[in-house]
Structure formats: C-alpha cells, structure tokens
Design an enzyme around this catalytic site. Structure first.
Site, short mmCIF file in Angstrom:
data_model
loop_
_atom_site.label_atom_id
_atom_site.label_comp_id
_atom_site.label_asym_id
_atom_site.label_seq_id
_atom_site.Cartn_x
_atom_site.Cartn_y
_atom_site.Cartn_z
N ARG A 2 40.19 34.29 42.19
CA ARG A 2 40.33 35.53 42.91
C ARG A 2 40.13 34.95 44.27
O ARG A 2 39.00 35.10 44.52
CB ARG A 2 39.59 36.52 42.18
CG ARG A 2 39.87 37.87 43.05
CD ARG A 2 41.33 38.35 42.70
NE ARG A 2 41.42 39.79 43.53
CZ ARG A 2 41.68 39.85 44.54
NH1 ARG A 2 42.05 38.62 45.40
NH2 ARG A 2 41.74 40.98 45.29
N HIS A 38 38.27 37.51 49.29
CA HIS A 38 38.59 39.06 49.77
C HIS A 38 37.61 39.90 50.10
O HIS A 38 36.34 39.59 49.71
CB HIS A 38 39.67 39.70 48.69
CG HIS A 38 38.74 39.76 47.44
ND1 HIS A 38 38.66 38.74 46.55
CD2 HIS A 38 38.23 40.83 46.80
CE1 HIS A 38 37.88 39.10 45.56
NE2 HIS A 38 37.62 40.59 45.68
N HIS A 82 36.13 44.35 49.76
CA HIS A 82 36.76 45.85 49.47
C HIS A 82 36.18 46.73 50.54
O HIS A 82 34.83 46.68 50.82
CB HIS A 82 36.18 46.12 48.10
CG HIS A 82 36.32 45.13 46.98
ND1 HIS A 82 37.85 44.91 46.65
CD2 HIS A 82 35.65 44.23 46.53
CE1 HIS A 82 37.88 43.87 45.66
NE2 HIS A 82 36.52 43.55 45.72
N GLU A 97 30.75 46.10 44.73
CA GLU A 97 31.57 45.47 43.38
C GLU A 97 30.26 45.15 42.24
O GLU A 97 29.39 44.34 42.70
CB GLU A 97 32.37 44.24 43.74
CG GLU A 97 33.03 43.62 42.26
CD GLU A 97 34.02 42.28 42.68
OE1 GLU A 97 34.79 42.50 43.62
OE2 GLU A 97 33.69 41.47 41.94
N HIS A 133 33.79 37.85 49.50
CA HIS A 133 33.67 37.20 48.35
C HIS A 133 34.70 36.61 47.63
O HIS A 133 36.03 36.84 47.97
CB HIS A 133 32.80 37.75 47.16
CG HIS A 133 33.71 39.16 46.81
ND1 HIS A 133 33.48 40.37 47.50
CD2 HIS A 133 34.45 39.29 45.67
CE1 HIS A 133 34.17 41.36 46.90
NE2 HIS A 133 34.85 40.59 45.83
N GLU A 167 42.11 47.41 43.12
CA GLU A 167 41.78 45.93 43.35
C GLU A 167 43.05 45.71 44.11
O GLU A 167 42.96 44.35 44.46
CB GLU A 167 41.72 45.60 41.93
CG GLU A 167 41.64 44.20 41.69
CD GLU A 167 40.62 43.49 42.27
OE1 GLU A 167 39.62 43.77 42.49
OE2 GLU A 167 40.82 41.94 42.64
MN MN Z 1 36.25 41.72 44.71
#
Ligand code: MN
Ligand code: MN
Length: 390
Positions: free
Chosen positions: A97, A100, A102, A107, A146, A169
C-alpha cells in the site's frame, strides 16, 4: 397529523436542517473531540426508529488490484458510523500500500493474518520501520506519512480503524498521485536532480504497488536511522488477556499501554457460546465492531423506547454511537472473536450491573415499584461478561 401541526413540523425540520448544515463545519474542525456532539441533533439518530447499525463489510466489493484488496465501511456504506470508519485490507506477496497519508484521520490497525512491514514518518523527521504479525497493532497519528507492505510469501490481512467516519481510504493522499501531477521541472528543482529522473513515473495513483518480496531484514533509510521517541507498534495478543471471565476474555489497548495511540482504543473480545458482554455504554467514545469469528447478536438502546437488535457473522461490521446502550452475545455454537475500536485513547464504560450495584436497594425498589428484597439477589459488583445459564 393536523395541518397546523404539519406546518410546525415542517418549519422545525427546515430550521433543523439549517442548524445541522451549520454544525457540519464545526463537526469537521472538532473531529476527534466527542464532547461537542452532545448538543447537536444528529439527523441519522433522531428518527422514530433507530437506523441499521450493521454493514456486511466482507461481502462488499471494495477496490481490487491483483490479489490485493481494500473494502471500506464509512458513512457512505453505514450512515450511522460518523465517528469511525474501517477498512479490511489484504496484500498479496510483494504488494505494498504505497506511501500515503490521511488528512482527516489517524490510523489504527490489527493484523489478522500474515505479516506486514510499515514505515512511518513524523513532523520531526523521525522514521520508524516495524514488522507486524497476527495479534499486533499499529497507530499512525493523523497526517503522518506511511506505507504498508506484506512480508514473506503469504498474503496479509488486517483491519484498519480510522477516527473519522467521513474518512475514505480511496480519498487519501498518495505519493504517486502527487508526483504524477506535478510538472517535472518543479520536481527537478525540489529534489535537485535532472527532470529526466522522473521519466516513466506513474501518471496516476498507484494505490497498491507491486514488486519483489521485501528483504527479511529492513534496509536502513536514506537518511540513516532516526527513531521517534514513541513506538507505533504494540503486540496486543502477546500479552495475557487484561480481563478473564468464565464466559470470555478481553484484551484492551488504550493510550495508557500504548502511549502514541492518543485517539483510539482497541479491544479483542472473545466470548464462549452463550456468553454475553453485558448491557453497557461508553460515555466518551463511539464503538466500531468487526466480527473476526463467530455469530453474535448485538442490541442497541437509543432512548425514547427505541431498541434494535442486529445479528452479525464473520466479516460484518457494527457501530454504536457514543452514549448508546448496547450488549454483545455469542449466539453461535463456537467461540467468537470481535475486534472493537473506540475513537478515544481513554477507555470508559458503565456496565448496567455495576450501576445497579452502585445504588441502595430502596432506590431500585422505588424506581421499579418492587420490594427492596428483590434487589438483594442482584450482583454486588460488575458482571462484565455473563456466561451461559448463570
Ligand atoms: Mn493508511
Ligand atoms: Mn461497548
């Protein structure tokens, strides 16, 4: 309803709508502080009936790339869940993943299966890389950058909890999206490298990047090791359960055990068949539930005679607003395991048995118009989990 009543009702509804629209702004700015909600009428909760508080997360489609997937439960899928969103994510071997952040939520995560490596950066420039296995938890403060990658040759499955139901998300800030939309000359100036260094970079968000299985030992970052003062990792199921009863057990991790986790408390609750996590409420937080295993019945009491029961199975999500009464019962033939998240780093609950026990019997007698002697038979302490047939 008579015409004049109807007019009053409609006028009230219009005022109500205007008020709630105005409140949305302060709601957004004060997200994470549950105290403000107490005076705000929430249209999702002010109807005659309680709305559904269940969503079949694992039956939903979500986003799929290769054998990796992300399924989410936000206010779009489960309108009642304004305070907390959740994601069930699976990463195939070699999948990441991508980097990125948020903008609107912290999270918190619980690993169900497989192994995951994360690297997170904080505003002081500290970076931490950690490896996680089943039963481990991570927490990334709101806005900290992260990445997550699966380790080894098995897929990883983990549940993410975000302290904001309006989070998505699929609406996060991804590094490939940003770099792909920034002119190369600006990137060249930014990094001090030739513009051609960015030839062939992805033009759009990658989301799940795919590459080689990462090395077992993480390599050193470009800047060398510069660790943050507080770790982002907590090995929840490596600890003995924090509460043990005949009918079940509970692990609980809040900011007292995991100091960085200032806005989320997480719980693993195991119940034997027939066992009941008794009627209770949380004065300071909303509750988000994910059924890891088993069949449960969840009840919710919402004042004014409103009471609702939902039956949930593996992969279903439930949500209880702050202050609403509820209970969880294992109605299956096998033990059940539930992951629970709260949008506060401090755990608070009031159990109904404890409340009874905290009052003199004459008060209870008057309240229920029954003889005081009846209440002598009630528990003299907190029940918490009641096992079958007792
Ligand atoms: Mn995340
Ligand atoms: Mn609860």
């Amino acid at each position: 309803m008579s015409d004049s009543n109807r007019r009053n009702f409609l006028a009230g509804a219009a005022l109500f709508a205007a008020t709630t629209t105005a409140m949305l702004t302060s709601r957004a700015t004060e997200a994470g502080d549950p105290s403000f909600m107490n005076n705000v009428p929430d249209p999702a909760l002010s109807g005659k009936e309680l709305p559904t508080f269940k969503f079949a997360l694992e039956k939903s489609e979500g986003k799929v790339i290769g054998k990796s997937s992300g399924k989410e439960a936000t206010v779009l899928q489960l309108p009642i869940s304004k305070g907390i969103a959740g994601v069930s994510m699976r990463l195939e071997p070699g999948a990441m993943r991508e980097l990125h952040w948020h903008a609107t939520a912290a999270e918190w995560a619980f690993v169900v299966e497989g192994r995951v490596r994360t690297t997170v950066i904080d505003p002081q420039g500290n970076a931490e890389t950690n490896d996680f296995g089943p039963g481990d938890v991570w927490y990334f403060p709101r806005g900290h950058g992260h990445m997550l990658e699966s380790l080894g040759n098995e897929s990883a499955h983990f549940i993410l909890i975000f302290d904001n139901g309006y989070f998505s998300e699929f609406g996060t800030f991804s590094i490939s999206d940003w770099i792909g939309h920034t002119p190369k000359p600006l990137l060249a100036k930014n990094f001090g490298v030739p513009a051609s260094a960015f030839d062939g970079f992805p033009k759009d968000e990658v989301y799940f990047a795919r590459g080689a299985v990462p090395p077992e030992q993480p390599a050193s970052p470009l800047q060398g090791r510069k660790l943050p003062p507080q770790t982002h990792k907590y090995e929840m199921l490596e600890q003995p359960p924090h509460k043990i009863f005949k009918g079940g057990r509970e692990w609980r991790v809040d900011s007292s055990r995991f100091p960085i986790s200032k806005t989320v408390t997480g719980v693993i609750l195991d119940l034997e068949p027939g066992a009941l996590r008794e009627l209770h409420w949380h004065p300071n937080a909303d509750e988000w539930q994910y059924v890891i295993e088993g069949d449960i019945s969840v009840t919710m009491f919402g004042s004014h005679g409103r009471y609702r029961t939902e039956t949930m199975e593996m992969g279903d999500v439930g949500y209880i607003p702050q202050g609403y009464g509820h209970s969880i019962e294992n109605i299956g033939k096998k033990p059940c395991r539930i992951l629970i998240g709260f949008n506060s780093g401090t755990y608070e609950a009031i159990d109904l048995s404890q409340w009874f026990a905290g009052n003199p019997t004459d008060v209870l007698a008057t309240n229920f118009s029954k003889p005081a002697s009846l209440f002598e038979k009630f528990p003299k302490q907190d029940v918490f989990i009641s096992s079958s047939g007792e």
